[in-house]
Enzyme design. Structure first.
Site, PDB file in Angstrom:
ATOM      1  CG  ASP A   1      -2.112  -0.808   1.153  1.00 43.46           C
ATOM      2  OD1 ASP A   1      -2.398  -1.205  -0.154  1.00 43.46           O
ATOM      3  OD2 ASP A   1      -2.941  -1.030   1.937  1.00 43.46           O
TER       4      ASP A   1
ATOM      5  CG  ASP B   1      -4.561  -7.238  15.570  1.00 43.49           C
ATOM      6  OD1 ASP B   1      -5.605  -6.527  16.109  1.00 43.49           O
ATOM      7  OD2 ASP B   1      -3.249  -7.174  15.590  1.00 43.49           O
TER       8      ASP B   1
END
Length: 538
Positions: A136, A289
């Protein structure tokens, strides 16, 4: 119109000369202290003592359980079915499952070669391994370097793909989610995730995959982080002490007792079916996460933590990077707790005691109370009781409980026991930012979803230092790691340093408990961090 005299607007008792202003302020303080200040401060003491007891009982419980786990619990290889996947001449590589390795990146100039090289060096049949580099990056030069590195490994026969997106929607969660959509991923059963600064050993998959292959109810195998730059500066040593407790105690206890703990976002391997069943990656918080781990656990999936399976990684070397990281790690869990608490309560698939563990122990005490009590009690309420001597703090709350909690927290890093006292002071300073971030997460305020990628320096600092040693006159090599003094200043820390210094001086002159020793030391810690010299990277 006749001019109105100011005296007509001010009560007679306040019409005093400038020399009497101090006396009047003192009179006002005495008038409001007994009916207002004392009760409020006393309430604050009671609340802080309650939170301290909650944290104390949590730490004692964790300490008892980890001793039992180490002495009597079977190791993961004995608790679960475990059989190494052996090479077979007749079957070839067909008895090995196809594994996807994802490496999310964002402008990782200093470490991209290390992580890509480590992933490509994994001991696993090349035709059963797919590596994704999810880049990214916004810097075209860095993107080109990463792509060329992927091409270099691909030319050696490694199945590695370089993947970019048009935008950074969802940040890391968005990149991981996009990676799983690729058609070639359908053949993969498991996905290993490594951040750009993580360096798995070649046997990582051979030691972790068997748990997933032989136990269909296991969704995640988490490895421990090992820090390659822990000795770089005082800041990294402090971080090591905090994180070692998390891995040595919290992760181990959660895995052994409830088969649940928060996924650390990297150095772990997931069953892709479990990710899909849990609803996939979501970007509603900055802890995607932990979000996935909680959702998967609520659907009955189990997690395994392997403390002896270690993956090398890097700690933030600058205070600025560390502050941003701690904001994300404190704000995200609080925000996730706000969004998931009712879902956890209403869940029918997990046992009652597991719900209690997740809500009370995992979220409420560790992610909220632990931050708030450290800051509110030892940096606000306790200093204020010095200015208001009518409010007393019992010695067991001010000294004994925090001493026990601190000793229990330090068990993970015995080599740094000599730094324990400074670690306490440093943690108190950081509790300011963690408490602020926790409230932002709970209230879902403006910075709740702020995501700043933690800066990694890799070997750049060592190289710069080596260059400087070879040629002392050449300062260009290390210039980029130095900062202007004004960039280092942190006004919030300096403000609390001034507040604690005033309280310390007052206690030195008028107090009886000798709190000024602690207050002056804590003042120094706030001041050091306030001017940005908590750690020196070179």
């Amino acid at each position: 119109m006749a001019q109105i005299s100011p005296k007509l607007l001010i009560p007679e008792s306040f019409q005093v000369s400038r020399d009497d202003i101090t006396d009047q302020l003192g009179l006002i303080w005495e008038l409001i202290k007994a009916p207002l200040i004392v009760p409020l401060l006393q309430l604050g003491v009671y609340i802080c003592l309650l939170m301290s007891l909650m944290l104390f009982m949590e730490r004692v419980y964790m300490g008892i359980v980890i001793i039992l786990v180490k002495l009597f619990w079977k190791k993961p290889e004995k608790r679960y079915k475990f059989e190494l996947i052996e090479d077979d001449v007749e079957l070839g590589s067909s008895n090995f499952p196809v594994v996807l390795v994802q490496i999310p990146m964002f402008n990782e100039k200093e470490v991209y070669k290390i992580s890509i090289g480590a992933a490509c060096g994994l001991s696993w049949p090349s035709d059963r391994l797919v590596i994704q580099v999810l880049d990214d990056s916004t810097d075209p030069a860095i993107k080109l370097m990463v792509e060329q590195e992927c091409q270099r490994w691909a030319s050696k026969g490694i199945n590695i793909t370089y993947q970019i997106r048009e935008n950074r929607t969802g940040y890391k969660a968005g990149a991981l989610k996009e990676g799983l959509k690729r058609s070639y991923v359908k053949q993969c059963e498991y996905v290993a995730i490594f951040d750009a600064d993580f360096r798995p050993e070649p046997d990582f998959l051979r030691r972790s995959i068997p748990f997933l292959v032989n136990n269909p109810d296991i969704a995640l195998v988490q490895a421990r982080w090992r820090f390659v730059n822990a000795d770089e500066c005082l800041l990294t040593r402090m971080q090591e002490m905090s994180l070692d407790y998390h891995f040595t105690v919290e992760q181990e206890v959660g895995s052994a007792t409830h088969a649940f703990f928060g996924f650390n976002g990297t150095a772990g391997i997931w069953r892709i079916a479990a990710i899909n069943e849990a609803g996939g990656w979501k970007d509603r918080t900055t802890v995607e996460d932990m979000d996935l781990a909680v959702r998967a656990s609520l659907r009955g999936w189990k997690f395994v933590y392997l403390g002896d399976l270690q993956v090398k990684s890097e700690l933030p070397s600058t205070f600025k990077a560390f502050r941003f990281q701690q904001h994300r790690w404190s704000c995200g869990p609080a925000n996730l707790f706000r969004k998931m608490v009712w879902e956890i309560i209403q869940n029918k698939k997990v046992k009652f005691w597991k719900k209690v563990y997740v809500i009370y122990s995992f979220f409420f005490v560790r992610k909220i109370i632990a931050h708030m009590v450290t800051f509110s009690f030892y940096c606000v309420v306790l200093p204020l009781t010095i200015l208001v001597p009518e409010v007393k703090v019992p010695i067991w709350g001010a000294v004994y409980i925090p001493s026990v909690v601190t000793i229990l927290n330090s068990v993970g890093t015995p080599r740094s026991i000599h730094l324990l006292f400074y670690w306490i002071l440093f943690e108190n300073v950081m509790s300011l930012h963690r408490t602020k971030a926790t409230f932002i997460g709970l209230l879902e305020a403006g910075r709740a979803n702020e995501w700043v990628v933690t800066e990694k320096l890799g070997d750049a600092v060592k190289k710069a230092a080596a260059d400087a040693a070879k040629n002392k006159s050449n300062t260009k090599a290390i210039r980029k790691f130095r900062f202007k003094f004004t960039d280092r200043l942190n006004t919030l820390e300096l403000g609390f340093a001034a507040f604690l210094f005033v309280c310390g001086c007052y206690d030195f002159v008028h107090g009886k408990n000798n709190y000024f020793v602690y207050l002056f030391l804590q003042t120094i810690s706030f001041f050091i961090t306030g001017i940005g010299y908590v750690g020196t990277i070179i």
